[in-house]
Structures are given as C-alpha cells and as structure tokens.
Design a protein around this motif. Sequence first.
Motif, PDB file in Angstrom:
ATOM      1  N   UNK A 663     -15.531 -28.996  30.459  1.00  0.00           N
ATOM      2  CA  UNK A 663     -14.093 -29.281  30.146  1.00  0.00           C
ATOM      3  C   UNK A 663     -13.806 -30.052  29.017  1.00  0.00           C
ATOM      4  N   UNK A 664     -12.541 -28.949  28.619  1.00  0.00           N
ATOM      5  CA  UNK A 664     -12.060 -29.906  26.627  1.00  0.00           C
ATOM      6  C   UNK A 664     -10.985 -29.186  26.651  1.00  0.00           C
ATOM      7  N   UNK A 665     -10.363 -29.661  25.784  1.00  0.00           N
ATOM      8  CA  UNK A 665      -8.801 -29.375  25.321  1.00  0.00           C
ATOM      9  C   UNK A 665      -9.212 -29.787  24.135  1.00  0.00           C
ATOM     10  N   UNK A 666      -8.081 -28.999  22.831  1.00  0.00           N
ATOM     11  CA  UNK A 666      -8.243 -29.014  21.488  1.00  0.00           C
ATOM     12  C   UNK A 666      -6.205 -28.906  21.373  1.00  0.00           C
ATOM     13  N   UNK A 667      -6.445 -29.813  20.311  1.00  0.00           N
ATOM     14  CA  UNK A 667      -4.977 -29.562  19.661  1.00  0.00           C
ATOM     15  C   UNK A 667      -4.840 -29.389  17.750  1.00  0.00           C
ATOM     16  N   UNK A 668      -4.158 -28.313  17.643  1.00  0.00           N
ATOM     17  CA  UNK A 668      -3.805 -28.005  16.729  1.00  0.00           C
ATOM     18  C   UNK A 668      -2.966 -28.123  15.626  1.00  0.00           C
TER      19      UNK A 668
END
Length: 707
Positions: A663-668
Amino acid sequence: MKAYYASTALLIGTMTLASAQTPGPDSLTRSLDDTLQLNEVIVRGYATNRRLLETPASIGLLGRRDLNQRFGIPTLVPALNTLPGVRADERSPGSYRLAIRGSAIRSPFGVRNVKTYWNEIPLTDAGGNTPLNALDVRALGRLEVIKGPSGSLYGAGTGGTLLFSGLSVPSGKTSVELSGLAGSYGLYGNGVSVQTGRENSALSVSYNHLQSDGYRDHSALVRDNFSLTSSFAVSPKRTISVLGLYSDLHYETPGGLNENQYRANPRASRPATATLPGSAQQQAGIYQKFGLLGVAQEYRWTDRIQNTTVLYGSTTDFANPFITNYEKRADLGLGGRTITQFRLPDGPIPTTFTVGGEFLRNFTVDRNFGNRQGVPDTIQTDEELTARQLTLFAQAEMKLPAQFRLTAGLSRNNVSYGFTRFPVQATNAIPAQLLTRTFDPVWLPRVALLRTFCQRLSAFVSISTGYSAPSSQEVRPSAGGFNTTLDPERGASYEVGLRGSTRDGRLRVDLALYQLGLRQTIVRRSNAAGAEFFVNAGRTDQRGLEGQFSYDLFQPGLAATTHSFVTLGRLWTSLTLTDYSFRDYQQGNADLSNNRIPGVAPVTVVAGFDFESRPGLYAHLTYQYLNPFPLNDAGTVQSDPTRLLQATLGYRRIWAQRWTADLYVSGDNLLNQVYSLGYDINAVGNRYYNASPARNALAGLRLGLKW
C-alpha cells in the motif's frame, strides 16, 4: 561550462576513490536490479554481458525499484529523468519526448534519433520513430540507457540506445499480482500480471489500464496495454522466445500557450485566434493502436559460439486530428536482427568477436483530410512512404595485459525512402510519381579502452562516430511534401569516464566527460499554421559532464544479514552540466553562430533519498532542478527554472512467504510550482508553454500471491 572544471572533477574523483582502494574482501552481493551497484550488476550494452565496472561506455541503469516503486505514477518519465544526460518530456499525458544528450532538438513530438530494443527485438522502426508511449512501465523489469552515438553495434542514431527487459520470472515459481491506483485530476489505473517458471520454460503476461482527465483543459488520456514474453528451452542448445505487445492509446493534445496565456491560466488549452480554431474545438488528439509480435532463437553451437536471431512484425493504426487538418496513417513494419558471438578465451590475447546485421522495413499509407471539429472531411493528400534500414556490424573485445580491455567496432549503414503522392482531384491532377531518397552508405567505427585499477575502480576513454538520417516524419513532415534536400547528421564523440566505489561499497561514483561535434544538425521549423518542417542547421558543438553519486548510510549487505530495522538508507544525486551551441548557423539574415542550442538546460540536478525497513515501511524522496534554457534558436526567450519535489511512502507486508500486500501514497509537485515538463521549441506565435499539473497525489495497492 569549461573543460578545465570538468577535467578537474574527474581528477578529484579518481584521487578520492583510488585512496580508498586498499586490498580487502568485497562486500556481500546485492540485488542485481540495484541501479548504482557497480561491482555486481551485469549490463547487456554493446553485447559485452559484463559488469558495469568493466564496460567502457556511459550506461544508465533503471531497475524494478526505480521504474515501479520510487514514483507512484506509472509512466517512464520520472524514472528516466533521474539519469544524468537523459531528459524525458511529457507535454500532456501520453505525449512523450526523449532527449539523450540533447538529441530531442529535432523532435517536436515523439521519440526520434534514439534506438530502442525489447529483449533484442527492435522497437524503433525503419523510419527512425519509437512508440515509447505504447509501453506501460508496470510491465517492465529493467532498462539500460546507452548514452551517445552507438552506431557501431546498433545502427543509425546520434542520441543513444534504450534496452528494455520484461519482468523477471523465477524458476519453479508462479506469481500473480493485482494492482490499482487512483489520484488527482481523474487519475485511475489497474492491472494484472502473471509469471510462471518451469525448468525449461518461462511465461509472463500482463494487462494494464490507465486513464486521466488531465490537469489542463482537453488533456485526457486512456491507455490499455497488453504484453507477453515467454521462452522455451527446446533442447540443451536451442531456446525460443516470443514477445507480444499491444497498446490502445488515446490522448487529447491541448496545444501550447504563449506567455501571457500561460501566466493568466496555465490550465487552459490553446485558444482560437482570428484565423484558426482552438484545440478543444477541433478535438485535437492522438489515436494510436500499436501491435508487435516477435520471435527469437538463441542457439549455442558450443560453449564459445552462440547466435541470437530475432524476427518481428508490427502494425500501427494512427489518427491525429490537428488544428488545421486530420491525419490518418496505417503502418506495417517487419524486420530482424542476428548476432553471433565467438569467444576465444585461451589465446595470448583473450578475445570475443561479435558479428551480425539488422534489417528494418516499414510501409506507410498516409492521408490528410480537412478537420471539421474532430471529424475528417475533404481529402487533401494521399501518400505512401516506404522506409528501409540495413546495418551490418562487427566488434572485437580484447583483454589486454595490465588490466586493460580494448573494444573496437565497425558498422555499415544504409537508409533509403520511397515516396508516392497520388492525385486527390479529378481535374488538373498531377499524375502519381515515385520519388526516392537513398543516402550514401556510411561506415561507423567505435574504439574504447578501459583500465581496471582494482576490484572497485575503472576508467575508460572512447571515440565513436554518429550518423542519423532524417526520420520518416522529417522527410515527410506535417507541413506536407517530400523533402529531398534534408541531409543526415554526422558527428564524432570523444568521451572519458570514471567509475568506482570505496572499499565498504557505501560511496559510489560514476562520471563521464564528453564532446560531441555534429555536422548538418537537423532542427525543427514551423509555419504560420503550426505545422512543422525541418532544415539542416550547420554544425553544433555539444560538451557535457555527467555525474552520478550515491552514499549508503549503512554498509551494503550488512543490514540484510542482521536484524537491523533499516535495510536501505541511501542518499543519491545525478548532475548534468552542458555547453551546447550552434556553429556556422545562418537563419535568414541572422547569424546565430555561438548561440546556445534551445531546449537543453545548462545545469540539471536530481537528488533523492531512499529508505526501506525490515518491517516493510519504505519511502522515496526526489528533488529536480533545471536552470533556465533558451526556447528558440535566437535565444530571445528563456524557460522558467524548474523546481520539482516528489515523494512516495509505502508499506509492504509478506505473509507465509506467499502473500504480499503493498500500500502506497505518492505526491507530485509538492512545492506547487507552475512549471512546464515539456516546452514547444521554436514555436510559432511564441506558444512555447505546456503547463504541468499543480500539486497532486495518488494512492495505490498491489496484492500478490506466489506459489
């Protein structure tokens, strides 16, 4: 950038590493997909199949972690941009452009002047174009990027070469992975992959879907991708492999904005003018269906002689409603490549000989219509284009005394085009006539010398020649007609490189200093309607310094054999310094000699931190900086500086050695900068700007089962 500073950097790096090279045992072997592990990772570039430390060429490596974990968004662009000397643009979702050492100055869109292979099967067609946006990063396991001219083994091209590999299949295991993600601006994706390995066979199948509404008006994307790779050991000497790829892609093209429009509303699509409609009104976009099927045979006559031969066929169904017209194109491609290696390890000078050839052919039917708000109407042109490439090559790699290794290669390249325009009107029509353009065959040599000083330090020098004939999209540009006067690019590259690591393996350095001189450099022009055409711009000088550095906070391999909480803690950075300028370049009455080449940043810095822990928590932080660069040949307009911060945080858990959840979250763009990931160079009407998304985020889940 002055050569003096670059040479000084190389010298300091050599002294620093050499002082750390005291005899001692190697650190424990690490994963082969580790991008910066110099002592263990094996590279395929130039058919050496040797450790990167023993390879006399500038090669960038991207492994599974770089391609599928460091960034949440499943595209190639952010991973490619971590490599020094490589710059990937995405003017809108799906619209890729790739530069290796500045090779994109002739590419208004798409990927040209770069050769690309997937498991030895050519993806670049006979017209010099590569459908890079047909690939899905989730189906990839590894990528090697050879920087600079590589024509001695891979044929025409002055930019570089990409070598893709699919997902690895462990022997005796079967695994299934389901994935899904969702994020800002309507981003959604899912996928499934299956890998199974037996004693004499391996199979990998994957399907991936991706869609987005886009940040800008009229910038939506939908892509479905299917890939299959398999191999079968028919006998102890013969292995047959099959590669299948199909991609169905549609993306909208919002078009470039001028500076006032970009500052006022970066999310807008190109508006209408007094004489031309806007992008949204004309439903501008790309519809691309691409399929490829290839078969390869590896045959080992003896332990010292083996041959790999591949044959493939491809098809492309392409449509492009544009502001001023509607292009429909159908393309059929076929080709093959054969390589035979002879190893002579017991002579006074152990030598490996590589000989082979590559043939590519594409037949294209291209028709232009008027565009009535996204619907083709009256036919304007009806054309056929045939492109052919033939490359014959030979290479010798010799192990010399005193830890020297010499590589010498030579290839002969033939490129030709045939063009026919058929009449589209009943009266006063000009009869169809076949026009041909056959470029003189050229010989491309390459010589490289490498010296290893110990188990952890090497240096090399190389001289290579480059040749790049105009691509099919340049001899037959969107402005129309068949350009019989455009000449190929020719050049020579001189390079010196240094690789090494300290005794404990925690500090690693990879440096390269090069100078590439091109003659008859191809550059892009556009007419008042925005359609492009191409001209030769005389001579260009391209000098650069590339550096890749990493430092592990913990000794490599030690965490894997202890109960340490942290298994990876790494600081890394990539540095690119360029000094690219025109020579003898006259544009009308203006002398543009000594101007900087547009689209290439003088300074690019990418830095990051990678963290992984034994319980499964991981994090990746990446920061990119590009200083301003010119957007036109005259140098009168400069880009904004780029400051881009990206981060991924995830948790991976394994149960019973079978089940995996990630499970992952990513911000750009976490700094929320207004920036462009792809400018339109030399744009008519000063429409240089294509805004990239503001701050955005996504979340994803991968579920796996292995037995």
